[in-house]
Design a protein around this motif. Structure first.
Motif, short mmCIF file in Angstrom:
data_model
loop_
_atom_site.label_atom_id
_atom_site.label_comp_id
_atom_site.label_asym_id
_atom_site.label_seq_id
_atom_site.Cartn_x
_atom_site.Cartn_y
_atom_site.Cartn_z
N LEU A 99 -3.64 3.72 -2.91
CA LEU A 99 -2.80 3.44 -1.74
C LEU A 99 -3.46 2.42 -0.82
CD1 LEU A 99 -1.52 7.01 -0.77
CD2 LEU A 99 -0.05 5.01 -1.11
N GLU A 140 -0.06 0.06 0.82
CA GLU A 140 0.61 1.32 1.16
C GLU A 140 2.05 1.34 0.63
OE1 GLU A 140 -0.11 4.20 2.76
OE2 GLU A 140 -2.22 3.74 3.05
N ASN A 146 5.64 4.20 0.37
CA ASN A 146 6.20 5.43 0.94
C ASN A 146 6.69 6.41 -0.12
OD1 ASN A 146 5.82 4.62 3.63
ND2 ASN A 146 7.65 3.33 3.53
N ARG A 147 6.85 5.93 -1.34
CA ARG A 147 7.39 6.80 -2.40
C ARG A 147 6.37 7.02 -3.49
NH1 ARG A 147 13.75 5.60 -3.72
NH2 ARG A 147 14.50 6.67 -1.86
N LYS A 161 5.03 10.57 3.13
CA LYS A 161 5.27 10.09 1.77
C LYS A 161 6.38 10.93 1.13
CE LYS A 161 1.68 7.36 2.03
NZ LYS A 161 1.93 6.02 2.59
#
Length: 442
Positions: free
Chosen positions: A388, A392, A394-395, A419
């Motif tokens: 990450l 970055e 989110n999923r 997340k």
């Protein structure tokens, strides 16, 4: 009656050898599989049964060509990494397919690193931790110096997926996804073979590199059918997600290993990351992809067997458990009870280590299992954060065996706030990815 046009895929794992047919919408319409017994190599260590596998593949394919309801229009292959098939100029194997768990002679390994700027410098250049036989390119070095008589017989060294393609096409090729699979062959800064490959004179043994979505054809006696060149299985499993998802994501592919794959992270590896089993793969077009690995499937298997034996419980007991927040909070507070890990090293991730497990300190199985998954997900989160950082997302998609483990998934959600943790719905993802490669542009 008209036949349904299908894409055939051989998906060759260490345990199961599978054959699939996918329709025009890439929906599975047929599958079969076999398991083959390992064959001892010349040192008595188990090796892949290459010739029985080849016989099974050809027999299975010829039978499928005669299916009254299907017409095979395309063919491709996925195979496990860290495996080479060394062949003569007619494509016949001249050595066993050595198992990547086979011990590597320590003196030879020490010599190799001393000749190539030292272990950690070399590992940073090739974007892989030191993994002995799992650094499959070193298998060629091993053959050159430990088995010179066999080495002299080699015309080409083929990664397993490309050997599978050779069986049907007669063509000798290499592909990026296999070369990039912790082989110690590729210099990720230069984006070319590492200089040791040329220095040792083994570059002529490595066939030309083709893009992963290249189309060739099967031999005339097998129908001259459009055919792929094969794909490394973890890279194949990523393709359905790249096709579906428009925004950046991580794929956590679970099974014997949990592989955290961030296809949007191209940052170079630090020495600390290498020591935590972080590495880089190559995409089908030769672009770096950052990944981290954990041996969680084997750890889970070992610990659950210990629990079942201690409490005298039947197989499958843990599958009946559902996530209960109150139990999680209780085991989170009770830091005195810890699991002694068998394969994983919590201390590598800055986490507390227990020498052994006192099973008698747990009231019953559920508390012990929750404690284990709590500690296991702490390590998994640390491993995920390695890929990450610097890219970055989110999923996080979770596929493979742990995507059905409610307790594992819910603990990840608690520990990774913000997340979205999504259980995957792509069964047989590596086979599906191989089918996509011969049907779509990437």
């Amino acid at each position: 009656m008209s036949k349904t046009p299908v894409t055939a895929v051989f998906d060759i794992g260490k345990t199961n050898k599978k054959f699939f047919l996918f329709d025009q919408h890439l929906k599975e319409v047929y599958h079969t599989y076999t398991r083959l017994e390992a064959i001892p190599d010349e040192d008595g260590f188990p090796s892949e049964p290459v010739l029985p596998m080849r016989d099974w593949m050809l027999d299975t394919f010829k039978k499928a060509l005669k299916f009254p309801e299907f017409e095979i229009k395309k063919l491709n292959f996925s195979g496990h990494g860290a495996s080479f098939v060394h062949v003569d100029d007619s494509g016949e194997p001249v050595t066993p397919l050595y198992d990547y768990l086979k011990p590597f002679p320590e003196d030879l390994l020490t010599r190799f690193y001393s000749e190539n700027e030292g272990k950690m410098t070399f590992c940073q250049q090739t974007s892989s931790p030191p993994l002995a036989m799992l650094n499959s390119g070193l298998q060629i070095y091993f053959l050159k110096y430990a088995k010179p008589d066999q080495f002299k017989k080699i015309k080409y060294c083929l990664h397993l997926p490309q050997y599978l393609s050779l069986i049907f096409t007669g063509l000798f090729v290499s592909d990026y996804t296999s070369i990039g699979c912790h082989t110690a062959l590729w210099d990720f800064a230069k984006m070319d073979y590492h200089h040791w490959v040329r220095k040792e004179g083994i570059e002529p043994l490595l066939p030309p590199i083709l893009p992963g979505n290249s189309i060739v054809h099967t031999k005339a006696e097998l129908g001259s059918i459009p055919c792929g060149i094969g794909v490394h299985d973890s890279s194949g499993a990523l393709l359905p997600y790249l096709r579906q998802e428009k925004n950046p994501f991580i794929l956590l592919s679970t099974g014997t290993w949990a592989i955290s794959i961030n296809p949007f992270n191209k940052t170079p590896l630090s020495e600390a990351e290498l020591s935590q089993d972080c590495l880089q793969f190559l995409s089908i077009s030769g672009q770096p992809i950052k990944i981290s690995r954990l041996f969680i499937g084997e750890e889970h298997k070992y610990q659950v067997e210990q629990m079942y034996a201690h409490w005298g419980l039947p197989l499958g007991t843990y599958k009946k458990l559902k996530f209960d927040r109150s139990i999680f909070e209780e085991v989170s507070r009770n830091t005195g009870k810890r699991i002694g890990f068998h394969y994983l090293k919590p201390q590598d991730y800055g986490l507390e280590k227990a020498d052994k497990t006192d099973w008698d300190s747990f009231a019953e199985f559920t508390e012990a299992y929750y404690t284990f998954i709590h500690e296991l997900t702490d390590i998994q989160v640390a491993s995920l954060k390695l890929v990450l950082e610097g890219a970055e997302v989110n999923r996080i998609y979770v596929d493979g065996g742990f995507n059905a483990n409610d307790i594992f998934l819910e603990m990840l959600r608690i520990k990774l706030p913000g997340k979205e943790i999504i259980p995957s719905d792509f069964p047989n993802g590596s086979a599906l990815g191989a089918a996509m490669l011969v049907n779509m542009d990437f």
